[in-house]
Design an enzyme around this catalytic site. Structure first.
Site, short mmCIF file in Angstrom:
data_model
loop_
_atom_site.label_atom_id
_atom_site.label_comp_id
_atom_site.label_asym_id
_atom_site.label_seq_id
_atom_site.Cartn_x
_atom_site.Cartn_y
_atom_site.Cartn_z
N GLU A 149 1.08 -1.25 -0.01
CA GLU A 149 -0.17 0.14 0.30
C GLU A 149 0.89 0.94 -0.52
O GLU A 149 2.05 1.06 1.36
CB GLU A 149 -0.36 -0.13 1.00
CG GLU A 149 -2.22 0.37 1.20
CD GLU A 149 -2.81 -0.45 0.20
OE1 GLU A 149 -2.96 -0.07 -1.07
OE2 GLU A 149 -3.61 -1.31 0.86
N THR A 172 2.46 2.27 -2.04
CA THR A 172 4.25 1.47 -2.91
C THR A 172 4.62 2.16 -4.17
O THR A 172 5.29 2.38 -5.18
CB THR A 172 4.96 0.19 -2.62
OG1 THR A 172 3.42 -0.73 -3.20
CG2 THR A 172 4.81 -0.10 -1.58
N ASP A 173 3.59 2.05 -4.99
CA ASP A 173 3.05 1.72 -6.34
C ASP A 173 3.85 3.64 -6.62
O ASP A 173 4.47 3.35 -7.91
CB ASP A 173 1.77 1.97 -6.71
CG ASP A 173 0.28 3.20 -6.50
OD1 ASP A 173 0.90 3.83 -5.74
OD2 ASP A 173 -0.40 3.04 -7.32
N GLY A 203 -16.05 4.99 -3.58
CA GLY A 203 -15.28 6.00 -2.13
C GLY A 203 -15.51 4.76 -0.95
O GLY A 203 -14.84 5.45 -0.04
N GLY A 247 -12.90 2.59 -1.78
CA GLY A 247 -11.63 1.86 -1.87
C GLY A 247 -11.22 0.79 -3.34
O GLY A 247 -10.51 -0.35 -2.00
N ASP A 302 -4.33 0.90 -9.62
CA ASP A 302 -5.50 0.50 -9.96
C ASP A 302 -6.07 0.46 -11.01
O ASP A 302 -6.90 -0.81 -11.93
CB ASP A 302 -6.38 1.90 -9.23
CG ASP A 302 -6.02 1.87 -7.52
OD1 ASP A 302 -5.81 1.01 -7.09
OD2 ASP A 302 -6.38 2.94 -7.45
C1 GLA Z 1 -5.21 4.16 -4.37
C2 GLA Z 1 -4.11 5.14 -5.53
C3 GLA Z 1 -3.10 3.75 -6.46
C4 GLA Z 1 -2.84 3.83 -5.13
C5 GLA Z 1 -3.49 3.58 -3.08
C6 GLA Z 1 -2.21 3.12 -2.43
O1 GLA Z 1 -5.87 3.80 -4.29
O2 GLA Z 1 -5.31 4.86 -6.57
O3 GLA Z 1 -1.97 4.53 -7.10
O4 GLA Z 1 -1.55 4.61 -3.99
O5 GLA Z 1 -4.29 4.79 -3.51
O6 GLA Z 1 -1.53 1.59 -2.30
#
Ligand code: GLA
Length: 357
Positions: A27, A29-30, A112, A114, A162
Site C-alpha cells: 500500500e 508503494t506504487d 468511495g 477503496g 488500480d
Molecule cells: C489509491 C491510488 C493507488 C495507490 C493506493 C494506495 O488507490 O489510486 O495508486 O497509491 O491508493 O496503495
C-alpha cells in the site's frame, strides 16, 4: 434500472466491462516505484456506447440515475463525467478522432470505499472505445491512459496500481506487479485461504484526503536520501537519518516493499497473514493513513478464529479492510465481525464475498 435503449432509444454498438480490485499487500508503494499485490473482485463496471451523430456527448449513469451532456470544450462537474471526459481527452491526444457518443454506465462496485470504482470506470470506458474505434492499444497502454485521465482530470496524483489491476488482474488470483518495470506475475492465493473485504462505513474521498501530501513527502524523502525513488532504499534502517515525518513515511514504504517481496514467495497463509497485520501497523503508525474505525475493524478481524491476517486496503482515511481467512469461512467471519463492529451504531458491510441479495 433503465436500459441503454430506454434512455437513448436505440441499441449500443460497443460495450466493455472492467472489475474493481482489492489490494492484498503493497500500500502506497506504487508511486514509489515499488511492488504491489492486488486481485480483481467480482464487482465490475459496464460501459455501453453508440455514436450519436449529434454534436454533444450524452452520458447516463444508471446507478445514480443521472444524465449529463457535455462537449470537449468544458469538463462536466459530475465525478463520473470527469472520468469519461478524461478518457476521451486521452484518446483524442493520441490523434484519434472520437465521434460524439451516447454513453451508458452501470456498475455494482461501491463508490468511495477503496475498491477502485474510478479505475474500473476508466478502464471499461477505454476498452469500449478500443472496441468501437478498433484502437491498437494493449492492456498496459489502457491502464496508463486511465491513470493519466485520473491525474489530469480528476486531480488525484495517483499511482498506476488500480488501473493495472482493473486492466490485468483476475478474480481469485493475486497479481504481483513491479511498478517500475511493470514486470508482473499471476500467483495463487496462499493455500487454503480466501479473501474477505469489509466496508468500514466511513466514506473516503481520495482527492480530499492527504494522498497528494503523502506522495510529496515520499518524493522529498527520496531526494534527501539521494535515490530516484524509495524503492531504491534497500533497508528500513537507512531511513532513520531523515527528519520527521519523512523518516516514518519512508520506513513504511521500504518495509512494505519488503513485505510484498516476501509474500510473492509461496508462503503459508499464516505467514501471509502476519505480513498483512504488520502492514496495517505500519500504515497506522508510520504512514498515518488509518482512522479509528479502520483500526477497530481490523482489530476485531484479527481476533476472529479463522483469520490469518487483516489490514486496511486502498489509500486509507476510510473505506475498506481486507482479511485473509480460512477457505470457506470468509462470509461467516465477515458477518460475525460486523455484528461486533456495528454494535456502536456503525454502518460496516460485507463487500467480498458478494453480499447475498
Ligand atoms: C489509491 C491510488 C493507488 C495507490 C493506493 C494506495 O488507490 O489510486 O495508486 O497509491 O491508493 O496503495
Amino acid at each position: 434500472m433503465k436500459t441503454f435503449t430506454a434512455i437513448f432509444g436505440t441499441h449500443p454498438t460497443a460495450s466493455a466491462e472492467a472489475p474493481g480490485r482489492v489490494n492484498l499487500l503493497g500500500e502506497h508503494t506504487d508511486y514509489n516505484d515499488g511492488y504491489v499485490l492486488p486481485t480483481a473482485i467480482r464487482q465490475s463496471t459496464h460501459v455501453l456506447l453508440r455514436p450519436n451523430e449529434g454534436n454533444i456527448f450524452r452520458v447516463y449513469a444508471a446507478n445514480l440515475n443521472q444524465f449529463i451532456e457535455f462537449n470537449m470544450a468544458g469538463m462536466p462537474e459530475e465525478h463520473f463525467g470527469q472520468y469519461i471526459y478524461g478518457c476521451l481527452k486521452q484518446v483524442e491526444a493520441l490523434g484519434i478522432d472520437v465521434p460524439k457518443l451516447d454513453i451508458y454506465i452501470a456498475s455494482n462496485i461501491p463508490i468511495g470505499l477503496g475498491l477502485s470504482s474510478s479505475a474500473a470506470l476508466e478502464v471499461a470506458m477505454l476498452r469500449a472505445l478500443r472496441v468501437l474505434l478498433s484502437l491498437p492499444l494493449d492492456d498496459v497502454q489502457i491502464a496508463r491512459l486511465a491513470q493519466r485521465a485520473e491525474i489530469d482530470y480528476a486531480g488525484v496524483h495517483c499511482g498506476l496500481m488500480d488501473q493495472m489491476a482493473s486492466s490485468l488482474a483476475d478474480v481469485g488470483q493475486m497479481l504481483f506487479l513491479d511498478m517500475r518495470t511493470l514486470d508482473r506475475r499471476k500467483l495463487p492465493l496462499p493455500a487454503g485461504s480466501e479473501i474477505l473485504v469489509l466496508d468500514s462505513g466511513v466514506m473516503r474521498t481520495l482527492a480530499g484526503s492527504q494522498y497528494n501530501e503523502r506522495r510529496a513527502e515520499c518524493e522529498a524523502a527520496a531526494r534527501l536520501l539521494g535515490v530516484a525513488a524509495l524503492r531504491d532504499v534497500p533497508e528500513p534502517s537507512l531511513t532513520e537519518s531523515l527528519p520527521e515525518p519523512l523518516c516514518r513515511r519512508a520506513r513504511h514504504v521500504v518495509s512494505e516493499n519488503n513485505r510484498v517481496l516476501r509474500a510473492r514467495e509461496p508462503i503459508s497463509a499464516d505467514k501471509f497473514g502476519q505480513l498483512m497485520n504488520a502492514s496495517h501497523d505500519s500504515l497506522r503508525d508510520d504512514y498515518e493513513v488509518s482512522i479509528p474505525e479502520l483500526d477497530e475493524l481490523v482489530a476485531i478481524l484479527q481476533r476472529q478464529s479463522g483469520v490469518y491476517g487483516a489490514r486496511l486496503t486502498g489509500a486509507g482515511f476510510g473505506g475498506a479492510c481486507v482479511a485473509l481467512c480460512e477457505q470457506g469461512a470468509a462470509r461467516h467471519i465477515g458477518l460475525e465481525t460486523l455484528k461486533l463492529y456495528n454494535r456502536s451504531g456503525r454502518n460496516g458491510c460485507l463487500l467480498v464475498p458478494e453480499p447475498s441479495r
